[in-house]
Design a protein around this motif. Structure first.
Motif, PDB file in Angstrom:
ATOM      1  N   ALA A  35     -21.634 -32.335 -33.131  1.00 49.01           N
ATOM      2  CA  ALA A  35     -22.782 -33.209 -32.865  1.00 49.01           C
ATOM      3  C   ALA A  35     -23.301 -33.867 -34.147  1.00 49.01           C
ATOM      4  O   ALA A  35     -24.083 -34.805 -34.093  1.00 49.01           O
ATOM      5  CB  ALA A  35     -23.897 -32.394 -32.220  1.00 49.01           C
ATOM      6  N   GLN A  74     -25.053 -32.189 -36.348  1.00 48.28           N
ATOM      7  CA  GLN A  74     -26.191 -31.409 -36.856  1.00 48.28           C
ATOM      8  C   GLN A  74     -25.766 -30.493 -37.993  1.00 48.28           C
ATOM      9  O   GLN A  74     -26.468 -30.376 -38.987  1.00 48.28           O
ATOM     10  CB  GLN A  74     -26.807 -30.572 -35.732  1.00 48.28           C
ATOM     11  CG  GLN A  74     -27.609 -31.356 -34.742  1.00 48.28           C
ATOM     12  CD  GLN A  74     -28.830 -32.038 -35.314  1.00 48.28           C
ATOM     13  OE1 GLN A  74     -29.227 -33.073 -34.809  1.00 48.28           O
ATOM     14  NE2 GLN A  74     -29.423 -31.502 -36.356  1.00 48.28           N
ATOM     15  N   SER A 123     -20.315 -22.635 -37.093  1.00 50.75           N
ATOM     16  CA  SER A 123     -20.476 -21.863 -35.875  1.00 50.75           C
ATOM     17  C   SER A 123     -19.834 -20.507 -36.046  1.00 50.75           C
ATOM     18  O   SER A 123     -19.032 -20.306 -36.960  1.00 50.75           O
ATOM     19  CB  SER A 123     -19.836 -22.602 -34.712  1.00 50.75           C
ATOM     20  OG  SER A 123     -20.674 -23.680 -34.374  1.00 50.75           O
ATOM     21  N   CYS A 147     -27.568 -22.040 -24.927  1.00 51.44           N
ATOM     22  CA  CYS A 147     -26.314 -22.735 -24.645  1.00 51.44           C
ATOM     23  C   CYS A 147     -25.237 -22.150 -25.557  1.00 51.44           C
ATOM     24  O   CYS A 147     -25.540 -21.632 -26.637  1.00 51.44           O
ATOM     25  CB  CYS A 147     -26.455 -24.236 -24.883  1.00 51.44           C
ATOM     26  SG  CYS A 147     -26.749 -24.680 -26.600  1.00 51.44           S
ATOM     27  N   GLY A 201     -21.758 -23.225 -27.408  1.00 47.27           N
ATOM     28  CA  GLY A 201     -20.678 -24.130 -27.784  1.00 47.27           C
ATOM     29  C   GLY A 201     -19.668 -23.226 -28.453  1.00 47.27           C
ATOM     30  O   GLY A 201     -18.739 -22.688 -27.858  1.00 47.27           O
ATOM     31  N   ASP A 202     -19.915 -23.006 -29.725  1.00 49.14           N
ATOM     32  CA  ASP A 202     -19.084 -22.037 -30.447  1.00 49.14           C
ATOM     33  C   ASP A 202     -19.925 -20.809 -30.723  1.00 49.14           C
ATOM     34  O   ASP A 202     -19.456 -19.867 -31.290  1.00 49.14           O
ATOM     35  CB  ASP A 202     -18.568 -22.625 -31.743  1.00 49.14           C
ATOM     36  CG  ASP A 202     -18.644 -24.113 -31.736  1.00 49.14           C
ATOM     37  OD1 ASP A 202     -18.046 -24.704 -30.849  1.00 49.14           O
ATOM     38  OD2 ASP A 202     -19.331 -24.671 -32.601  1.00 49.14           O
ATOM     39  N   GLY A 211     -21.618 -31.002 -29.393  1.00 49.55           N
ATOM     40  CA  GLY A 211     -21.703 -29.647 -29.941  1.00 49.55           C
ATOM     41  C   GLY A 211     -21.121 -28.592 -29.011  1.00 49.55           C
ATOM     42  O   GLY A 211     -20.865 -27.467 -29.436  1.00 49.55           O
ATOM     43  N   SER A 254     -28.855 -28.191 -26.035  1.00 47.75           N
ATOM     44  CA  SER A 254     -29.922 -27.326 -25.526  1.00 47.75           C
ATOM     45  C   SER A 254     -30.237 -27.635 -24.065  1.00 47.75           C
ATOM     46  O   SER A 254     -30.671 -26.749 -23.319  1.00 47.75           O
ATOM     47  CB  SER A 254     -31.195 -27.524 -26.346  1.00 47.75           C
ATOM     48  OG  SER A 254     -30.908 -27.664 -27.707  1.00 47.75           O
ATOM     49  N   GLY A 301     -32.892 -28.738 -30.002  1.00 52.68           N
ATOM     50  CA  GLY A 301     -32.515 -29.460 -31.224  1.00 52.68           C
ATOM     51  C   GLY A 301     -32.740 -30.938 -30.986  1.00 52.68           C
ATOM     52  O   GLY A 301     -33.043 -31.344 -29.863  1.00 52.68           O
TER      53      GLY A 301
HETATM   54  C1  LIG Z   1     -29.009 -28.373 -31.101  1.00 50.57           C
HETATM   55  C2  LIG Z   1     -27.660 -27.743 -30.940  1.00 50.57           C
HETATM   56  N1  LIG Z   1     -27.528 -26.672 -30.141  1.00 50.57           N
HETATM   57  C3  LIG Z   1     -26.332 -26.069 -29.968  1.00 50.57           C
HETATM   58  C4  LIG Z   1     -25.186 -26.525 -30.592  1.00 50.57           C
HETATM   59  C5  LIG Z   1     -23.883 -25.865 -30.320  1.00 50.57           C
HETATM   60  O1  LIG Z   1     -23.391 -25.135 -31.380  1.00 50.57           O
HETATM   61  P1  LIG Z   1     -23.552 -23.549 -31.429  1.00 50.57           P
HETATM   62  O2  LIG Z   1     -23.044 -22.983 -30.111  1.00 50.57           O
HETATM   63  O3  LIG Z   1     -22.727 -23.135 -32.593  1.00 50.57           O
HETATM   64  O4  LIG Z   1     -25.002 -23.240 -31.610  1.00 50.57           O
HETATM   65  C6  LIG Z   1     -25.277 -27.633 -31.451  1.00 50.57           C
HETATM   66  C7  LIG Z   1     -24.087 -28.132 -32.151  1.00 50.57           C
HETATM   67  O5  LIG Z   1     -24.129 -29.043 -32.934  1.00 50.57           O
HETATM   68  C8  LIG Z   1     -26.543 -28.255 -31.637  1.00 50.57           C
HETATM   69  O6  LIG Z   1     -26.683 -29.331 -32.431  1.00 50.57           O
END
Ligand SMILES: Cc1ncc(COP(=O)(O)O)c(C=O)c1O
Length: 417
Positions: free
Chosen positions: A126, A128, A204, A245, A247-248, A318, A366, A390
């Motif tokens: 993403a 971030q 991650s 949530c 993702g990784d 993400g 999120s 986020g």
């Molecule tokens: C706000 C936000 N939440 C969640 C994620 C997902 O990553 P992770 O599962 O590593 O938190 C991202 C990834 O960029 C993110 O920007």
């Protein structure tokens, strides 16, 4: 005669990890022999740093004074009324750079400096984590290169602008789908080739041991703060649910960390179901995944019938990753976490609902956790701690933002070739 290489793993905190970096059957370190000394060096430096009061004080000071922690635990009154329960949002969006990624980036930058590294590489989906990495590199005077899939460069262009302004070089990776998976592979390959002066700031809780543990530990500040905040706000010692949530898994592992051994707290991981209903395209690594080796660790990944890892799909950059971190894979296999999913459309609806009920625009990642709220049956006295919000980037045409010109470098890289 060859020297046997073993990991030390002496300080495990709350993570159920063994001496070889395994959480049950998941995790470990499946990398070429020539990379192992670097991982061992990293592990030793990490545990030494954790035991060093000066390091921890510096880390805590930067979290507080630079990033603005502790982030508020906000009672979402209107959302609570709507769902007939008590919903609290951990406002990770109020961190410097707008997401939880900075928690890990600050810790890793201090670690890199301590190890005498001059150059940082990172992957981002993403954007971030890329922005957080570029930010801490600017702060600490480290050179910074960020690998980002070409698709993500397009859909998260505003974050590319931010990284560039912070002085980072953004490398657009055109292999595969041009998403997070491809960025991780590019960064890992670069690390293999330049491991002496380069520190891989993974964003991650994925990759070979000790990366998942380092990321989870630096992100565990999220649940540490919830533990401190929840009683004064609610009169309860712990929330009934923690929802994140996946993702990784960095925000999930950080949000779950201090509750892993408290069985009264239900841990809910929400995956991205993409367009599973319309076209079968998704990123459901826990719900549908098989055990595979992905990016140096044994974990759950989405695969074809031959067991090959397949391309994931999610509206959210993400969450657009074919696997999950090994800790979450283990917790799912032990049934310590419950796994739910949300489609692209459900996530977008949830984002608009939060925006219009609470005046908070969440990240698309999120929003998947928010979407899970409508799939659960809460009691009126439940305390639900929901996700790390986020900031919303530029996503797939839902928002149309200005797109100034940026210069990118293009490369095509394969993992561990
Ligand atoms: C706000 C936000 N939440 C969640 C994620 C997902 O990553 P992770 O599962 O590593 O938190 C991202 C990834 O960029 C993110 O920007």
């Amino acid at each position: 005669m060859t020297k046997k290489i073993t990991f030390q793993s002496t300080n495990h905190g709350k993570l159920p990890i063994d001496h070889n970096g395994f959480y049950g059957q998941f995790g470990g370190c499946f990398v070429p022999e020539r990379l192992k000394p670097n991982l061992i060096e990293l592990e030793e430096a990490f545990y030494n740093a954790l035991a060093d009061h000066t390091f921890i004080s510096q880390y805590i000071r930067l979290l507080k004074e630079y990033s603005g922690r502790p982030t508020p635990l906000y009672r979402a009154e209107n959302l609570s009324r709507l769902y007939g329960t008590n919903i609290y949002l951990k406002r990770e969006d109020l961190n410097h750079t707008g997401a939880h990624k900075i928690n890990n980036a600050i810790g890793m930058a201090l670690l890199a400096k301590r190890m005498g590294k001059k150059r940082i590489i990172a992957e981002t989906g993403a954007g971030q984590h890329g922005v957080a990495t570029a930010t801490v590199c600017a702060l600490t005077g480290l050179d910074c290169t960020v690998y980002m899939g070409a698709t993500d460069v397009e859909r998260q262009r505003s974050n590319v602008e931010r990284m560039t302004m912070l002085g980072a070089e953004v490398v657009s990776v055109i292999s595969g789908n041009g998403t997070l998976q491809d960025a991780v592979e590019a960064a890992m390959t670069e690390w293999m080739n330049r491991k002496d002066d380069t520190f891989y700031m993974i964003g991650s809780a994925v990759g070979p041991h000790p990366f998942p543990e380092i990321v989870a530990r630096f992100q565990s500040v999220i649940s540490k703060e919830i533990c401190d905040q929840i009683y004064p706000l609610t009169g309860k010692q712990a929330p009934d649910y923690v929802i994140a949530c996946v993702g990784d898994e960095s925000n999930a592992s950080g949000a779950f960390y201090h509750y892993l051994d408290n069985q009264n707290v239900k841990l809910i991981a929400v995956e991205a179901a993409g367009q599973v209903i319309e076209s079968g395209k998704h990123a459901l690594s826990i719900c549908t995944g098989k055990e595979t080796i992905l990016h140096g660790a044994r974990t759950l990944s989405i695969t074809d019938s031959q067991g090959n890892v397949t391309e994931p799909y999610s509206i959210s950059a993400g969450l657009d990753y074919p696997g999950v971190g090994p800790l979450i894979a283990y917790l799912a296999s032990e049934k310590r976490i419950q796994c739910l999913w949300a489609t692209d459309n459900e996530a977008v609806e949830a984002a608009f609902l939060l925006a219009r009920t609470e005046g908070i625009i969440p990240a698309m990642e999120s929003s998947h956790a928010l979407a899970a709220l409508s799939k659960m049956n809460f009691m009126s006295d439940d305390i639900v701690r929901c996700l790390s919000i986020g900031t919303w980037g530029q996503r797939s045409g839902y928002f149309s933002l200005l797109q100034p010109q940026t210069r990118h470098h293009y490369c095509q890289i394969k993992f561990f070739d």
